[in-house]
Design a protein around this motif. Structure first.
Motif, PDB file in Angstrom:
ATOM      1  N   GLY A 211      41.426   2.745  -4.458  1.00 17.88           N
ATOM      2  CA  GLY A 211      40.747   3.276  -5.630  1.00 17.88           C
ATOM      3  C   GLY A 211      41.506   2.955  -6.906  1.00 17.88           C
ATOM      4  O   GLY A 211      42.664   2.532  -6.878  1.00 17.88           O
ATOM      5  N   ARG A 212      40.873   3.170  -8.031  1.00 19.77           N
ATOM      6  CA  ARG A 212      41.460   2.815  -9.317  1.00 19.77           C
ATOM      7  C   ARG A 212      42.767   3.566  -9.571  1.00 19.77           C
ATOM      8  O   ARG A 212      43.668   3.062 -10.266  1.00 19.77           O
ATOM      9  CB  ARG A 212      40.466   3.107 -10.431  1.00 19.77           C
ATOM     10  N   LEU A 235      32.186  -2.851   2.287  1.00 22.60           N
ATOM     11  CA  LEU A 235      33.372  -2.427   1.546  1.00 22.60           C
ATOM     12  C   LEU A 235      33.118  -1.058   0.940  1.00 22.60           C
ATOM     13  O   LEU A 235      32.011  -0.731   0.521  1.00 22.60           O
ATOM     14  CB  LEU A 235      33.717  -3.428   0.442  1.00 22.60           C
ATOM     15  N   PHE A 236      34.211  -0.274   0.876  1.00 20.55           N
ATOM     16  CA  PHE A 236      34.100   1.080   0.347  1.00 20.55           C
ATOM     17  C   PHE A 236      35.362   1.373  -0.445  1.00 20.55           C
ATOM     18  O   PHE A 236      36.423   0.809  -0.192  1.00 20.55           O
ATOM     19  CB  PHE A 236      33.934   2.095   1.483  1.00 20.55           C
ATOM     20  N   SER A 237      35.254   2.265  -1.422  1.00 24.11           N
ATOM     21  CA  SER A 237      36.420   2.665  -2.204  1.00 24.11           C
ATOM     22  C   SER A 237      36.328   4.154  -2.492  1.00 24.11           C
ATOM     23  O   SER A 237      35.229   4.733  -2.499  1.00 24.11           O
ATOM     24  CB  SER A 237      36.500   1.882  -3.515  1.00 24.11           C
ATOM     25  N   SER A 238      37.497   4.760  -2.758  1.00 22.97           N
ATOM     26  CA  SER A 238      37.515   6.194  -3.047  1.00 22.97           C
ATOM     27  C   SER A 238      36.790   6.502  -4.351  1.00 22.97           C
ATOM     28  O   SER A 238      36.269   7.594  -4.546  1.00 22.97           O
ATOM     29  CB  SER A 238      38.953   6.706  -3.131  1.00 22.97           C
ATOM     30  N   GLY A 239      36.749   5.511  -5.261  1.00 20.06           N
ATOM     31  CA  GLY A 239      35.974   5.655  -6.484  1.00 20.06           C
ATOM     32  C   GLY A 239      34.621   4.992  -6.308  1.00 20.06           C
ATOM     33  O   GLY A 239      34.235   4.589  -5.213  1.00 20.06           O
ATOM     34  N   PHE A 246      38.426  -5.619  -9.263  1.00 21.74           N
ATOM     35  CA  PHE A 246      39.800  -5.894  -8.882  1.00 21.74           C
ATOM     36  C   PHE A 246      40.258  -7.155  -9.622  1.00 21.74           C
ATOM     37  O   PHE A 246      40.283  -8.251  -9.080  1.00 21.74           O
ATOM     38  CB  PHE A 246      39.892  -6.057  -7.364  1.00 21.74           C
ATOM     39  N   THR A 247      40.628  -6.955 -10.867  1.00 18.38           N
ATOM     40  CA  THR A 247      40.902  -8.083 -11.759  1.00 18.38           C
ATOM     41  C   THR A 247      42.192  -8.815 -11.425  1.00 18.38           C
ATOM     42  O   THR A 247      42.386  -9.952 -11.865  1.00 18.38           O
ATOM     43  CB  THR A 247      40.962  -7.594 -13.214  1.00 18.38           C
TER      44      THR A 247
END
Length: 557
Positions: A211-212, A235-239, A246-247
């Motif tokens: 996550g961020r 794909l999954f993220s906490s945010g 994802f720069t």
């Protein structure tokens, strides 16, 4: 091994030098290179720490101060416990001979950590217990330092995040048979490179990205996922994953492990938004490019958009239409062929748009696998104005017309291809798209390429049949080339048992004949399998020392 070192060093004469004309620094460089050569490709037969048996001086001043690559079975890791003990025994003996209290006080440091450039741990199947982390965690935390780690065949009961040095790891590569996930990224705050390769058939869980607010969101710059992607939420993220990019990730590799047979339903889709990684420079897509495209197409009548147009920094692109069965085998089944054929028209349309969008940025383009996109590339190949390397699949052969088209790319210096074949019995050209014919010297297209080439320096010829009676003709033909510097023939019918034969034709041209069946299988073969004669580690030490000594001498002239 550590106990053996202790016993041996207790009985040896104390010599306070390395006993050679080379300085310690050069020897450290030599054994560092030796460790990388002998322990690469997951080979574990040689542990460079055994060179500590030479003398107390070598243990303390050369081996212990080197940054080594170590590959070992998890059942042969006693050296992690015993090597520090051997070090302190040797240190005390050396201090007694110097009779220097200052040196003794400075060197007798119990907090010293031995640096490992890369540590590769292999879990062997015949082991009684898998409690490796619990057994060695304290020793690793106290005496060893490494930031790069590979774990092979990681069992489900072991979680690498519980390793005491997990917070220090910058590079982590995991090969496993389970559905491994990293759910708490805060335990890996310094992670820059992650490679996860799994052949688990369970795709019920999406892969969790950081996550961020988690450190790897900023530190991660290379991501490789070789898994059975969930076809609904890969794909999954906490945010909110749609609101974050994802720069910092510049290298991305996505490999879909095909475990479920294809159907006309949604099973052939992998809805991953590539724009989540806008600054990617290197992109590899294996058995997933067509699935990403299919997920974008909501209706068959819709005009599909470009998939990769948003990647404004991309320089290297590899698309492979084949299925990697986990991380050890390659299989192409009729079901996979059906899946590719069903999506072929749509895939070709989007690929043409991708080339129009990003073709001028590409420096490397690789199109591999059973079904190629090369035919769709030809009409737009003039857009590849910065292309330096082109790799084509072995089933697609190039003819004279294609060769002339490739010669228009002034920047192209490296080519991998299969050439059209002349059937000696019928004097007709066979097409490699149907029956896997081999390239021979009788092939006029290969001859034309060598004679007309003016830009390509590095050539790899696939599906080549080495004919002994044509050998001298081939050498004479290659000698006429003033551009080629390295030519490699991947032979489908090797004439010798050796996997590789390499020699020099002229002052700058190197020619190699390699066994196509054994070429590039790093997880299954040792380096010696690719050479005509295996190299002995001690002989390699001598060769390296001679080479380095010569370099030093020439610099001082």
């Amino acid at each position: 091994m550590g106990q053996a070192i202790s016993n041996n060093l207790n009985s040896t004469k104390i010599i306070n030098s390395n006993q050679t004309i080379l300085p310690d620094l050069i020897w450290r460089l030599i054994i560092e290179q030796l460790s990388y050569d002998q322990c690469r490709n997951h080979q574990h037969d040689f542990n460079v720490l055994s060179l500590s048996l030479i003398s107390h001086y070598w243990l303390v001043n050369i081996v212990a101060k080197s940054s080594l690559k170590i590959t070992t079975l998890h059942s042969k890791c006693k050296f992690l416990l015993n090597y520090p003990k051997s070090y302190h025994i040797s240190l005390k003996k050396l201090n007694k001979t110097t009779n220097n209290n200052n040196q003794r006080n400075n060197n007798d440091n119990r907090d010293i950590k031995f640096n490992i450039g890369k540590f590769t741990l292999i879990y062997s199947d015949n082991s009684i217990t898998y409690q490796w982390i619990e057994q060695y965690n304290d020793a690793i935390s106290s005496y060893w330092s490494f930031s790069s780690m590979s774990v092979i065949d990681l069992p489900e009961i072991q979680d690498i995040k519980k390793l005491s040095v997990a917070s220090r790891l910058r590079k982590l590569r995991i090969y496993c048979k389970s559905n491994y996930h990293i759910e708490d990224w805060t335990l890996l705050p310094n992670l820059e490179v992650l490679s996860l390769r799994s052949n688990s058939t369970n795709n019920s869980r999406p892969f969790v990205l950081p996550g961020r607010d988690e450190p790897p969101f900023q530190t991660l710059r290379s991501l490789t996922l070789s898994i059975n992607f969930n076809n609904k939420i890969p794909l999954f993220s906490s945010g909110n994953i749609k609101d974050q990019c994802f720069t910092n990730i510049q290298t991305l590799e996505l490999n879909h492990y095909h475990a479920v047979d294809w159907s006309h339903g949604g099973g052939d889709q992998t809805p991953i938004d590539i724009n989540l990684f806008p600054n990617v420079k290197r992109l590899k897509l294996n058995h997933i490019y067509h699935r990403l495209i299919h997920a974008l197409s909501t209706h068959p009548s819709d005009e599909p958009p470009s998939l990769l147009a948003g990647l404004t920094s991309i320089r290297h692109l590899s698309i492979t239409n084949s299925n990697s069965k986990g991380y050890k085998f390659n299989v192409f089944s009729p079901n996979l062929l059906m899946e590719y054929e069903f999506t072929m028209n749509l895939t070709h349309k989007v690929f043409k748009k991708d080339i129009v969008s990003i073709g001028h940025r590409l420096e490397t383009l690789k199109l591999k696998g059973e079904l190629s996109l090369f035919r769709s590339l030809l009409p737009s190949i003039e857009l590849l104005v910065n292309l330096r390397r082109l790799s084509l699949p072995t089933k697609v052969s190039i003819d004279t017309h294609t060769i002339k088209t490739l010669f228009k790319l002034d920047s192209l210096i490296q080519l991998t291809a299969t050439f059209k074949v002349v059937d000696e019995s019928t004097d007709k050209i066979n097409d490699n798209d149907t029956d896997f014919p081999a390239t021979t010297l009788a092939d006029t297209d290969l001859q034309y390429f060598i004679e007309a080439n003016r830009t390509i320096k590095y050539l790899k010829v696939c599906q080549f049949t080495k004919m002994e009676h044509e050998h001298s003709l081939l050498m004479k033909l290659l000698e006429t080339s003033h551009i080629l510097e390295d030519v490699r023939f991947l032979c489908v019918k090797p004439t010798t048992k050796t996997t590789a034969t390499t020699f020099t034709v002229s002052n700058k041209l190197t020619v190699s004949f390699m066994n196509d069946n054994l070429f590039k299988q790093p997880k299954q073969k040792t380096k010696s399998d690719y050479l005509p004669h295996p190299i002995n580690p001690l002989d390699q030490i001598v060769n390296m020392s001679i080479a380095l000594t010569t370099q030093i001498f020439l610099k001082n002239i």
